[in-house]
Write a protein that holds these residues in place. Structure first.
Motif: not given
Lengths: 412, 412
Positions: A13-28
């Motif tokens: 799940m963390a791969e979807i919208g993964a950011t470069e520094r290990g986060g996620v960006q997955r806006l509604a």
């Protein structure tokens, strides 16, 4: 439960919208949110759960048990994130709930209640600017029209975006009364970590009261106005912040106060301000104490204006009363911890969560896991798998206790 | 001198750019500025003064006297205003100077020095964003290229606008060394009015030091971060403002401190700020005292950051050293007051004026008239004609003393 499977799903799940520094960006309701929803639905179908989604895009996976007509025990949270958010906020609660339900199914226990996992839309309020929008919509906090007409920064409507990603379902699919709602979530604060306690048993959500405080004085020339001729509202404002903060500190209780915005008018280097405005965010888990704190803070503001011969105005912006979670669920959760020798801390949630509104559909409780460095809503968001295991185990036993007959509990 | 003629001219000039609420708006090198310049030139020609203007549009009217080769005694100020400004700022000094020169001429005295009235361009810095631009240009503070290339908000160049209104003159017309420069101006502060003294003898212009102070801490969630886990830079900033202001108050001298700008980052109601920035404007008429005040203020900032475990940064933005006016001129002005029984107060100017730069061309002094309510740079700007009469009389006698031989002074 199968922690390895949980971890695998979490990482996927963390791969979807993964950011470069290990986060996620997955806006509604974005393409990435759709991708996350599709993946979750696929897992739910593979596990042979009954799936549905309602007219706000809230998704449900269900295990009917022996008495499908009974009120369900619901676990869940959200899959959307803030911009440059973390992997854990929301998603962890959804996937731990899913793993617990799958584990119950695999154990082939005779469930006395249906079990569901729910995923609520737009919890963060980061895209459509109201947090807990999906859970608030099905619990009567917001009208359908209000939610549907809500626009993002690009003037895109909630309803249009919901349709576009294919998750506008039937109104009849909404969650109704529940036997219990349990949400696991990261703490988003430093308390559990600083005391090295793996599990938080959440007693409720503190209330908050938001205000805009304004001091007005007289704008004058910085070079030609002697100090004793000034009515400088900035001096009143800094004294007010200092005095209110010192008073709250001296209470030494759960009261929190924060001054996040602060600005001067006209805001020119060589002009004594005519007006200074700051925000005041006051929180406490008890309603009448919260109201008292607000009253005293307002009185301090007025006192300072009187002392300084400036004018003060304290505008109420928002009030969210505290929510108390269910005592019996809190007790069951504590017993589940005690039974497994898991250390826990009873605390209040400082942030809002879907559980706050779900409380309206039946008894509710939350389980917290520690947040490394107290950080959340950022890419550095982190919780150790050791802690997740312990919190999940406590939650699983709680769900089991609720969904099984006494005989079966003894058996397992 | 003829006060009625002065008043008539003053009221005529106040019609150009008159605002609804009794002020004027006459931005430098605008059509209205041109109109004011044209009117003033017409009056100067009618009075048979020699007129000229230089390459920055500074205008001069001259009475040669007996020895045209001698250094002139110059009176003057400016005709431009801030947006929605008052009728008195600048204009009063220009027209009082004009009336004094005309009066000297009418008295047919044998002047030992030429007398001039000067009108300097863009004193306010309201259109082209540097104050005292015309006087700074002819005294070597700014280069010609810098002044010519300066742009207003609509990207219009100073030189182009100067040409457009027809006031780009010869470089040889600039004012050079002066025997004396005397500028009458409204106080723009409350001191004279509050002590009901009609005339200010200005000893100098206080120096100023501008700084940007920044405190950095840790941005965190307002609801989930206990008070003792916070590094809130706002609390450091309000303590710094309070402590510096209390210290300056305790000095009980001419030190002034003003915090005109103040803002938080990210500036969100429910987020503890990561960064707080404010401006610090410190003034004192004595250079070494001013430098000491700055040092102490910076030390207080550092101390608070240490106490609070936040980070502080104090950036120097601008430094204008104090200007001392000429002792002999101050004495002559005081004698002129004393001789006529006019009460005066010695004080420092809190604002910059053309006299600050003219000081570079010869000995300089200023005369202040009271500002009603201490107000300036606004439509309510006001000074009573009683006070203007007394200040003009003191100034006229000073000019007469300087421009006449001892014998003639005794005669008048």
């Amino acid at each position: 439960m199968n922690v390895e499977r949980l971890k695998r799903r979490f990482n996927k799940m963390a791969e979807i919208g993964a950011t470069e520094r290990g986060g996620v960006q997955r806006l509604a309701l974005s393409d990435l949110d759709k991708e996350a929803r599709d993946l979750w639905m696929k897992w739910a179908r593979e596990a042979n759960f009954n799936v549905r989604f309602d007219d706000f895009g809230n998704m449900y996976a269900r295990l009917n048990g022996r008495f499908p007509e009974k009120r369900p025990i619901v676990l869940g949270s959200h899959l959307d994130s803030v911009p440059q958010g973390g992997r854990f906020d929301g998603t962890l609660g959804v996937l731990v709930g899913f793993e617990i339900m799958e584990s119950l199914k695999e154990r082939e226990l005779e469930l006395q209640h249906p079990v569901e996992v729910a995923v609520f839309s737009n919890e963060e309020g980061a895209r459509f600017p109201t947090p807990m929008l999906g859970s608030g919509a099905i619990t009567g906090v917001f009208t359908k029209q209000h939610v549907y007409d809500m626009k993002d920064n690009n003037e895109l409507r909630f309803e249009d975006e919901l349709k576009r990603i294919g998750y506008q379902g039937e109104e009849t699919n909404r969650l109704k009364q529940v036997e219990a709602f349990i949400e696991l979530h990261i703490e988003q604060g430093p308390v559990l970590e600083s005391r090295t306690i793996p599990v938080g048993v959440v007693k409720g959500i503190q209330g908050l009261s938001w205000h805009q405080v304004q001091f007005s004085g007289e704008s004058d020339h910085a070079g030609t106005t002697p100090l004793d001729h000034r009515k400088d509202p900035l001096l009143s404002a800094v004294r007010a912040v200092y005095r209110i903060n010192s008073w709250v500190n001296s209470l030494n209780d759960e009261t929190l106060v924060t001054f996040g915005k602060f600005h001067t008018m006209p805001g020119t280097i060589n002009v004594i301000p005519s007006e200074v405005t700051f925000s005041m965010d006051i929180r406490h888990p008890d309603r009448s104490t919260l109201l008292n704190r607000v009253e005293v803070a307002k009185r301090l503001v007025r006192e300072i204006a009187l002392e300084d011969d400036t004018l003060s105005l304290c505008e109420d912006l928002s009030f969210m009363p505290p929510v108390d979670f269910d005592h019996s669920l809190i007790e069951t959760l504590k017993e589940s911890c005690g039974h497994q020798g898991i250390e826990y801390l009873e605390l209040f949630s400082g942030a809002g969560h879907d559980a706050m509104y779900l409380n309206r559909l039946g008894r509710t409780v939350m389980v917290f896991t520690p947040s490394t460095g107290g950080k959340s809503h950022c890419e550095e968001e982190e919780t150790s798998w050791e802690d997740i295991k312990l919190a999940s185990a406590a939650m699983e036993q709680t769900v089991a206790k609720l969904s099984l007959s006494r005989q079966e509990i003894i058996d397992t």
